[in-house]
Design an enzyme around this catalytic site. Structure first.
Site, PDB file in Angstrom:
ATOM      1  N   GLU A  29       0.783  -0.984  -0.044  1.00 21.72           N
ATOM      2  CA  GLU A  29      -0.063   0.029   0.192  1.00 21.72           C
ATOM      3  C   GLU A  29       1.075   1.042  -0.110  1.00 21.72           C
ATOM      4  OE1 GLU A  29      -2.162   1.336   3.545  1.00 21.72           O
ATOM      5  OE2 GLU A  29      -3.594   1.801   2.145  1.00 21.72           O
ATOM      6  N   ARG A  31       1.308   4.784   0.683  1.00 25.44           N
ATOM      7  CA  ARG A  31       0.642   5.992   1.277  1.00 25.44           C
ATOM      8  C   ARG A  31       1.311   7.211   0.491  1.00 25.44           C
ATOM      9  NH1 ARG A  31      -2.393   5.058   6.170  1.00 25.44           N
ATOM     10  NH2 ARG A  31      -2.651   7.231   6.194  1.00 25.44           N
ATOM     11  N   HIS A 115     -13.186   4.157   8.460  1.00 29.81           N
ATOM     12  CA  HIS A 115     -12.504   3.865   9.595  1.00 29.81           C
ATOM     13  C   HIS A 115     -13.349   4.493  10.912  1.00 29.81           C
ATOM     14  CE1 HIS A 115      -9.381   3.553   6.443  1.00 29.81           C
ATOM     15  NE2 HIS A 115      -8.762   2.782   7.270  1.00 29.81           N
ATOM     16  N   LYS A 141     -13.969  -2.075   2.768  1.00 28.16           N
ATOM     17  CA  LYS A 141     -12.794  -2.002   3.619  1.00 28.16           C
ATOM     18  C   LYS A 141     -13.342  -1.476   5.030  1.00 28.16           C
ATOM     19  CE  LYS A 141      -8.226  -0.437   5.021  1.00 28.16           C
ATOM     20  NZ  LYS A 141      -7.177   0.662   4.707  1.00 28.16           N
ATOM     21  N   GLN A 207      -0.507  -2.731  14.579  1.00 27.09           N
ATOM     22  CA  GLN A 207       0.105  -3.444  13.281  1.00 27.09           C
ATOM     23  C   GLN A 207       1.490  -4.444  13.636  1.00 27.09           C
ATOM     24  OE1 GLN A 207       1.825  -1.274   9.903  1.00 27.09           O
ATOM     25  NE2 GLN A 207      -0.451  -1.233   9.373  1.00 27.09           N
ATOM     26  N   LYS A 288      -5.461 -16.708  36.276  1.00 29.12           N
ATOM     27  CA  LYS A 288      -5.017 -18.351  36.547  1.00 29.12           C
ATOM     28  C   LYS A 288      -6.248 -18.686  37.728  1.00 29.12           C
ATOM     29  CE  LYS A 288      -0.354 -18.713  35.263  1.00 29.12           C
ATOM     30  NZ  LYS A 288       1.123 -19.022  35.506  1.00 29.12           N
ATOM     31  N   ASN A 309      -3.507 -22.968  34.257  1.00 30.74           N
ATOM     32  CA  ASN A 309      -2.759 -22.508  33.243  1.00 30.74           C
ATOM     33  C   ASN A 309      -2.855 -23.045  32.048  1.00 30.74           C
ATOM     34  OD1 ASN A 309      -1.226 -24.643  33.465  1.00 30.74           O
ATOM     35  ND2 ASN A 309       0.616 -23.572  32.598  1.00 30.74           N
ATOM     36  N   ASP A 324       2.011 -25.760  35.147  1.00 27.61           N
ATOM     37  CA  ASP A 324       3.429 -25.065  35.521  1.00 27.61           C
ATOM     38  C   ASP A 324       4.034 -25.790  36.583  1.00 27.61           C
ATOM     39  OD1 ASP A 324       3.034 -22.592  34.455  1.00 27.61           O
ATOM     40  OD2 ASP A 324       1.716 -21.739  35.905  1.00 27.61           O
ATOM     41  N   ALA A 348       4.943 -15.640  46.728  1.00 29.08           N
ATOM     42  CA  ALA A 348       3.836 -16.338  46.789  1.00 29.08           C
ATOM     43  C   ALA A 348       2.703 -16.097  45.953  1.00 29.08           C
ATOM     44  CB  ALA A 348       3.364 -16.104  48.371  1.00 29.08           C
ATOM     45  N   THR A 372       5.323  -9.482  50.731  1.00 23.43           N
ATOM     46  CA  THR A 372       3.861  -9.545  51.426  1.00 23.43           C
ATOM     47  C   THR A 372       3.786 -10.694  52.354  1.00 23.43           C
ATOM     48  OG1 THR A 372       2.916  -8.252  49.739  1.00 23.43           O
ATOM     49  CG2 THR A 372       1.575  -9.003  51.315  1.00 23.43           C
ATOM     50  N   GLN A 461       6.410 -26.944  30.405  1.00 25.19           N
ATOM     51  CA  GLN A 461       4.995 -26.951  30.447  1.00 25.19           C
ATOM     52  C   GLN A 461       4.367 -26.806  29.235  1.00 25.19           C
ATOM     53  OE1 GLN A 461       2.975 -23.622  30.335  1.00 25.19           O
ATOM     54  NE2 GLN A 461       4.769 -22.595  29.508  1.00 25.19           N
TER      55      GLN A 461
END
Ligand code: NAP
Length: 483
Positions: A29, A31, A115, A141, A207, A288, A309, A324, A348, A372, A461
């Site tokens: 194309e 442009r 568009h 299009k 793209q 998950k 998973n 996993d 964890a 944590t 996996q």
């Protein structure tokens, strides 16, 4: 067909890009609006030197283009392209001289385009299609912007609609949520898809490089073959390398299957919309656990781990698995036995959880450390093991150390979760696979420790997923090479 848009600033640059695109493009194309001060002579030179069929497009500012001249000048160049026998010319639905251009198109085929740069509105899209099909344009299009993954379903339905009406259609969704449409629409029957000549040369958001469309997703090979669709559902999915290894495995096995990245925030909504379309899925962060509410049957082991998973579709029912855990345990046991060893697991989250169950099954003496502490405590209580915060690593001398945190993962590659001085006489496994050799692994290897990269777990996996989806074994060397 794969169409490479030429978005060059000068005629000379455009000629160079046209030449470079021959290897990966079926059509280009041009442009015109990107070329500074483009005139009839420049256009003539470009059309004369084409090696592939060409679409001439000249978009004005209001339609998302770069053309700075008057509307009269813009259309004059398109009319000239018809006179010079360009293969295709793109004009917009609301172009004032549309009827005249269509009447005098000669041998040039007209792509009539519309568009929406903001959204995807199903009703509006159908309305536009019904209007366009009556115009006598050779190709319709319709391009919209995906605000969520399910917007792509509008483009898929449009292709079905156009087939019924015997109309040629180009359709896709722009934006990161629309990336899958650039792969799946041409496979389902869109006349072409746009692929950039290289990264950074995109003419629209989302793209994909043409080379990837051709050689990884094999869109030309798979077109019309009704391929089975697989993919990774999660957010983020951009950095995942699963599409490389699974598509390579499908190709090597001669299977008409394709694997894409489903960027989704709402896994329930995704399953609702895509259940009919997909044959199998990989599931990643943060879905998950949530996915378990949206499938028909969960394998006993995945249920015990509390995370899925892998999803397999059989007789229109969805089955959930966890690869996993076994993928990681297999990677560790290739280097060392787990039974009776003191194993420290850092993290964890989802992956830590799967591996913790595996270590426990293999009778390792597990200690879970996490930033944590509440999360470490919760998981440790389920497993029945010790826990603590990350600093506790300074007091424990593990025989096996496993990193399940994201410390050290791309782009954070200069960090390690553990001081290198502590890495002595132990096996160190980093679940991170990007990069393959993390700062933690480099330091451990330097200190003489045995190391295991997350790549091993990733490949293991994925091999198990391939078996669950296809019933066949795959030589992991193919996956490794693709990665
Ligand atoms: P997750 O559920 O989001 O868990 C992330 C873990 O990392 C949590 O324990 C979190 O601690 C910890 N963490 C994150 N940033 C931290 C920081 N700055 N300092 C200290 N701790 C931090 O993610 P996941 O799915 O379990 O993934 C974890 C790792 O597994 C990732 O590195 C990923 O690359 C790897 N992975 C590998 C494979 C493979 O096949 N090799 C597959 C999937 C994932 P808090 O609880 O305190 O937030």
């Amino acid at each position: 067909m794969i169409c490479v848009p030429i978005v060059a600033k000068s005629v000379e640059e455009a000629l160079k890009e046209m030449k470079n695109s021959v290897k990966v493009a079926d059509i280009i194309e041009l442009r015109l609006d990107f070329i500074k001060n483009i005139n009839e002579n420049g256009l003539k030179k470009l059309l004369k030197n084409r090696e592939l069929p060409i679409i001439v497009t000249n978009r004005g500012k209001k339609k998302g283009g770069e053309f700075k001249g008057s509307e009269k000048k813009r259309l004059a160049l398109l009319k000239k392209a018809i006179e010079l026998k360009a293969d295709f010319v793109d004009i917009e639905l609301n172009c004032k001289e549309k009827d005249e251009i269509l009447k005098n198109k000669g041998k040039t085929k007209i792509i009539l385009s519309w568009h929406d740069f903001e959204k995807t509105d199903r009703k509006k899209v159908n309305e536009i299609f019904n209007k366009m099909k009556k115009t006598g344009a050779d190709i319709i299009k319709i391009v919209t912007t995906a605000k969520n993954l399910n917007d792509n379903l509008v483009a898929f339905d449009l292709i079905k609609n156009a087939k019924k009406e015997n109309k040629k259609i180009i359709t896709m969704c722009m934006g990161e949520y629309g990336e899958i449409s650039r792969i799946l629409c041409p496979i389902f029957g869109s006349f072409l898809t746009f692929g950039s000549s290289k990264i950074g040369k995109e003419s629209a958001p989302g793209q994909i490089p043409a080379e990837i469309l051709k050689n990884v997703y094999r869109i030309n090979e798979l077109k019309g073959k009704n391929p089975k669709i697989f993919g990774l559902a999660g957010n983020p999915v951009k950095e995942s390398k699963g599409f490389l290894i699974h598509n390579a495995a499908f190709k090597k096995s001669g299977m008409n299957n394709v694997y894409v990245n489903f960027l989704t925030d709402d896994v329930g909504r995704f399953i609702n919309g895509f259940k009919k379309i997909v044959s199998g899925l990989s599931i990643t962060m943060p879905h998950k656990q949530e996915i378990m509410k949206n499938i028909d049957k969960i394998d006993a082991r995945a249920k015990k781990i509390g995370a899925v998973n892998t999803v397999v579709k059989k007789n229109n029912k969805l089955f959930g698995f966890n690869t996993d855990c076994d993928g990681a345990i297999e990677a560790i046991e290739a280097k060392t036995k787990i039974a009776g060893k003191k194993v420290v697991l850092l993290g964890a989250g989802g992956v830590a959880r799967a591996i913790a169950f595996g270590i426990n099954e293999k009778k390792g003496k597990l200690i879970i450390l996490n930033r944590t502490i509440k999360k470490a405590e919760k998981l440790a209580k389920e497993i029945g093991c010790e826990f603590g915060n990350l600093d506790k690593i300074n007091e424990i001398k593990p025989e096996i150390l496993i990193n399940c945190t994201s410390i050290g993962m791309f782009p954070d590659i200069n960090r390690s979760p553990v001081n290198k001085k502590l890495l002595k006489k132990m096996v160190v496994f980093d679940t991170i696979y990007n990069p393959e050799n993390t700062k933690l692994l480099k330091a451990a290897a330097k200190n003489g420790c045995k190391t295991i990269s997350g790549v091993e777990m990733f490949i293991n996996q994925a091999r198990q997923q391939f078996k669950l989806w296809t019933g066949k074994e795959i030589n992991t060397e193919i996956m490794r090479k693709a990665l």
